[in-house]
Design a protein around this motif. Structure first.
Motif, PDB file in Angstrom:
ATOM      1  N   PRO A  33       0.857  -1.287   0.003  1.00 34.46           N
ATOM      2  CA  PRO A  33       0.206  -0.076   0.197  1.00 34.46           C
ATOM      3  C   PRO A  33       0.809   1.145  -0.079  1.00 34.46           C
ATOM      4  CG  PRO A  33      -0.691  -1.672   1.621  1.00 34.46           C
ATOM      5  CD  PRO A  33       0.568  -2.059   1.183  1.00 34.46           C
ATOM      6  N   ILE A  34       0.396   2.348  -0.750  1.00 31.93           N
ATOM      7  CA  ILE A  34       1.168   3.464  -0.953  1.00 31.93           C
ATOM      8  C   ILE A  34       1.224   4.222   0.416  1.00 31.93           C
ATOM      9  CG2 ILE A  34      -0.620   4.956  -1.910  1.00 31.93           C
ATOM     10  CD1 ILE A  34       3.092   4.878  -3.008  1.00 31.93           C
ATOM     11  N   GLU A  35       0.567   4.208   1.036  1.00 35.73           N
ATOM     12  CA  GLU A  35       0.213   4.778   2.542  1.00 35.73           C
ATOM     13  C   GLU A  35       1.397   4.387   3.232  1.00 35.73           C
ATOM     14  OE1 GLU A  35      -2.364   3.155   1.370  1.00 35.73           O
ATOM     15  OE2 GLU A  35      -3.804   4.674   0.620  1.00 35.73           O
ATOM     16  N   VAL A  36       1.791   2.872   3.284  1.00 34.76           N
ATOM     17  CA  VAL A  36       2.560   2.458   4.017  1.00 34.76           C
ATOM     18  C   VAL A  36       4.002   2.879   3.464  1.00 34.76           C
ATOM     19  CG1 VAL A  36       3.776   0.108   4.789  1.00 34.76           C
ATOM     20  CG2 VAL A  36       1.241   0.403   4.671  1.00 34.76           C
ATOM     21  N   ILE A  37       4.057   2.804   2.395  1.00 37.90           N
ATOM     22  CA  ILE A  37       5.610   3.332   2.029  1.00 37.90           C
ATOM     23  C   ILE A  37       5.601   4.728   2.205  1.00 37.90           C
ATOM     24  CG2 ILE A  37       6.942   3.563  -0.098  1.00 37.90           C
ATOM     25  CD1 ILE A  37       6.313   0.698   0.551  1.00 37.90           C
ATOM     26  N   ARG A  38       4.666   5.503   1.915  1.00 33.38           N
ATOM     27  CA  ARG A  38       5.039   6.850   2.390  1.00 33.38           C
ATOM     28  C   ARG A  38       5.194   7.171   3.844  1.00 33.38           C
ATOM     29  NH1 ARG A  38      -0.185   8.870  -1.543  1.00 33.38           N
ATOM     30  NH2 ARG A  38       0.961   9.172  -3.244  1.00 33.38           N
ATOM     31  N   ASP A  39       4.668   6.348   4.631  1.00 35.88           N
ATOM     32  CA  ASP A  39       4.750   6.549   6.146  1.00 35.88           C
ATOM     33  C   ASP A  39       6.060   6.212   6.557  1.00 35.88           C
ATOM     34  OD1 ASP A  39       2.099   7.357   6.629  1.00 35.88           O
ATOM     35  OD2 ASP A  39       1.492   5.617   7.205  1.00 35.88           O
ATOM     36  N   LEU A  40       6.693   5.137   5.745  1.00 37.38           N
ATOM     37  CA  LEU A  40       8.050   4.869   6.281  1.00 37.38           C
ATOM     38  C   LEU A  40       9.203   5.674   5.520  1.00 37.38           C
ATOM     39  CD1 LEU A  40       7.426   1.075   5.594  1.00 37.38           C
ATOM     40  CD2 LEU A  40       7.888   2.151   7.875  1.00 37.38           C
TER      41      LEU A  40
END
Length: 67
Positions: A33-40
């Motif tokens: 999920p792009i949200e996870v990648i951005r959060d990291l």
């Protein structure tokens, strides 16, 4: 006659369900999920380390000292 289709976004929990895809003859791929990648704070083509921990898969940012 008018047909209205509700194209609402999926619930967050449903968006985190992924499908394993054959990438090459001996590899499997999964999208994250792009949200996870951005959060990291990860970026495209970033190196990560993948390891198995019991029945889980752990994906970690690769450290400079690891080879």
């Amino acid at each position: 006659m008018c047909i209205i289709i509700d194209m609402a976004r999926r619930a967050f929990d449903e968006r985190n369900i992924r499908v394993l895809l054959r990438f090459a003859k001996r590899s499997i791929a999964i999208t994250l999920p792009i949200e996870v990648i951005r959060d990291l704070g990860w970026q495209e083509r970033q190196r990560v380390r993948v390891r198995k921990a019991g029945k889980r898969i752990v994906i970690e940012e690769e450290s400079e000292g690891l080879q």
